[in-house]
Enzyme design. Structure first.
Site: not given
Length: 662
Positions: A284, A326
């Site tokens: 992320d 991500e």
């Protein structure tokens, strides 16, 4: 140092001591991977930390990998061995993802395990379970404000529950994906708490400043990620008596990767989760991990080096584990997260990346009933590395940022800024004739940038259609949903977002929760409607229609070898602006051509398009059914329809046609 043969041998011997209890063949494979890892990783470590520290950091990272391998459960070690042999396993056409919030799908990890048969019924092979890792209490940015990477949310269960879930999923042929938040931790994380208590080592994990002098200099070029709910990029901390870099929220402290200890900690996190049975790590906010003055501090070269190093040392301990980037970035920056491939050499990075550009362009084409921008945007992407793959999606847990490239827009005769504004207004539901029901998110008054929230079904028109009782509008909405997922499936491993297979509408109940009410993204994060699952078994219901059509589409893809990732793709010129044409060629699995009609009318495409794509004989139509007809001269496409044609012949070559190879 690694610069002499004697020192290298000593280092290898030290690392192998960790593996003394393992079989000689396992130790030999580790040593082979390690020697490759040294060659691949040392230049990156020198670039990040300098010649004088690179070898020490390399040894520390390799030691972590060796300890992880020594402790790796036997069933995971067997999985590693098989995936070392078949390294492209994740590119197979039958790969299907499913994305869900644990609490809203379960609500506990044990409950999720009981739902594994449901995932199997959909054909899922990859399961991204969100908000599992322990986070601070709300507000916590949807679980992305982590307090302990090595524990799960107490309300969801225990680490033993997570290990049990991974085992159950693995037995069902499903790989579990969880989020590893790369850019920041919660203010309440043990590292941050130690820093506030006077631990200078842990203070060095974060980017902090005694006054506003440096933050003000950085702010000149830094954008605001959430200008409405978290303006600015720095927060004063009363306990620390310093300004803390907080890109996303005041309670999320950015990590300082110029400190090699931070990189070591994050590798340990990845390896710990790998030994718990997690098979895919979603990195992320990886694009934000390196800061450089005078830039927007996104997509810096060092961010790519960090991802490459994580790949190299994760592979050293657990070759069966995948990394997924991500990185919701501009199209020109997207390919880099799959690695460096080309004239400058090969440098593997993440195995998978989100195809954000495809998602945005699908919605653009549906709103405008025009495929030109979709075609131009896809054609502009460089060739995808053959050893990587795309995770493709229609919707996700997050908002839609309307990433329309100005250059690509100009190629189709439209203004990028005007089109972005149109899309925001259309999917807000305010544009005349819009079928959508969405809402705005994080409007930037200074730039005019507006992002959009909404479930797939509501954005596709189902909410309005059901409210009005318009049967034809319901049909059209279902066709848009299936077409959107068909396009996603055409370019990678599609990710079904929880409830999309049932036509789940916007959930406005979040407005009644004061912890969630100021974040409109919760509108598309409903609790799983298990009653709708039951309705999906009843022919004639909307849920049954959507589920049946999606599963049929996905079954066709799964059984079509030419749809494996890793081959060549091109965009077809010479079709009507309302039709998107594309082709795939895989050297072992043959070719496929897709034609998508994004308009509300029947469209005709000359059969010569298929001939130019290499189909000298009549191709086999594998998707289309009643919405598609083909004669000797013309392919007829119904409104909002998709057709796939294939020959599955591996001895053909990519044709030289008027097209855009990428």
């Amino acid at each position: 140092m690694f610069s002499t043969a004697a020192a290298t041998n000593d280092t290898e011997a030290t690392l192998l001591e960790h593996l003394s209890a393992l079989a000689p063949t396992v130790r030999a494979r580790f040593l082979t991977r390690y020697r490759r890892c040294v060659v691949d990783s040392r230049p990156s470590l020198v670039a990040l930390y300098g010649e004088h520290r690179a070898d020490t950091v390399l040894f520390d990272l390799a030691s972590s990998a060796a300890r992880t391998l020594a402790d790796r459960p036997s069933d995971l070690a067997i999985l590693d061995a098989s995936r070392e042999v078949e390294s492209n396993w994740f590119q197979a056409p039958d790969r299907l993802g499913y994305v869900a919030y644990c609490q809203r799908f379960g609500p506990t990890i044990a409950d999720v395990e009981r739902r594994v048969p449901y995932l199997q019924s959909l054909g899922v092979t990859y399961f991204h379970l969100m908000q599992v890792i322990a986070a601070r209490p709300e507000p916590n940015d949807g679980g992305f404000a982590v307090v302990d990477y090595r524990d799960v949310e107490p309300t969801l269960g225990t680490l033993d529950d997570l290990a049990s879930l991974t085992a159950a999923l693995r037995a069902a042929g499903i790989s579990l994906c969880v989020d590893v938040v790369m850019n920041h931790t919660a203010r309440e994380h043990a590292w941050a708490e130690a820093a506030r208590s006077g631990d200078t080592d842990k203070l060095g994990y974060y980017l902090t400043y005694p006054d506003r002098t440096e933050p003000d200099q950085w702010e000149v070029t830094l954008p605001e990620v959430f200008p409405e709910i978290a303006p600015g990029n720095f927060t004063w901390d009363d306990d620390l008596k310093r300004w803390v870099w907080t890109t996303f929220n005041t309670f999320q402290w950015d990590l300082d990767y110029s400190n090699p200890a931070v990189l070591g900690e994050m590798l340990d996190v990845v390896l710990f989760l790998a030994n718990t049975g997690v098979e895919v790590m979603r990195l992320d906010a990886v694009a934000f991990t390196w800061k450089r003055r005078g830039t927007n501090c996104q997509n810096q070269p060092e961010a790519h080096l960090i991802a490459q190093i994580l790949r190299q040392f994760t592979n050293l301990a657990a070759p069966g584990v995948l990394l997924k980037a991500e990185a919701i970035v501009a199209p020109a920056d997207l390919l880099g997260y799959l690695g460096q491939h080309g004239a400058q050499g090969e440098r593997a990075e993440c195995h998978l990346a989100y195809h954000n550009q495809l998602m945005v362009m699908i919605w653009s084409a549906l709103a405008s009933r025009d495929a030109r921008l979709l075609a131009a945007s896809m054609a502009a992407l460089p060739a995808t590395p053959g050893t990587s793959g795309w995770a493709t999606y229609v919707r996700c847990h997050d908002d839609i940022g309307w990433a329309v490239d100005d250059t690509n827009a100009a190629k189709t005769g439209v203004s990028g800024s005007t089109h972005r504004a149109f899309l925001a207004e259309f999917y807000r539901g305010d544009f005349p004739g819009s079928f959508a029901e969405g809402t705005s998110f994080s409007v930037n008054e200074g730039t005019g940038d507006e992002r959009t929230c909404g479930s797939t079904a509501s954005l596709a028109g189902l909410e309005r259609a059901l409210a009005s009782g318009d049967v034809a509008a319901v049909d059209a909405a279902i066709e848009r949903i299936v077409l959107a997922y068909g396009l996603a499936a055409s370019f990678g491993m599609p990710l079904l977002y929880m409830g999309d297979e049932l036509g789940t509408l916007n959930d406005h109940s979040y407005l009644g929760d004061p912890d969630l009410a100021d974040d409109s993204r919760w509108m598309q994060r409903p609790f799983m409607d298990w009653e709708a699952v039951e309705r999906a078994s009843q022919p004639g219901t909307v849920a049954h229609r959507i589920r049946s059509e999606l599963l049929q589409l996905l079954a066709v893809k799964a059984s079509t070898p030419a749809m494996a990732q890793g081959g060549a793709t091109w965009i077809i010129d010479g079709v009507d602006q309302r039709v998107f044409g594309f082709g795939h060629y895989h050297p072992r699995n043959g070719r496929l051509v897709g034609l998508a009609n994004v308009s509300d009318d029947w469209m005709s495409v000359e059969r010569s398009v298929l001939v130019a794509a290499g189909f000298t004989e009549r191709p086999r139509e594998i998707l289309g059914q009643s919405k598609v007809s083909i004669t000797n001269d013309v392919v007829r496409l119904g409104p909002r329809s998709l057709a796939w044609f294939t020959d599955d012949l591996a001895d053909r070559v990519v044709p030289s046609v008027a097209s855009h190879p990428w």
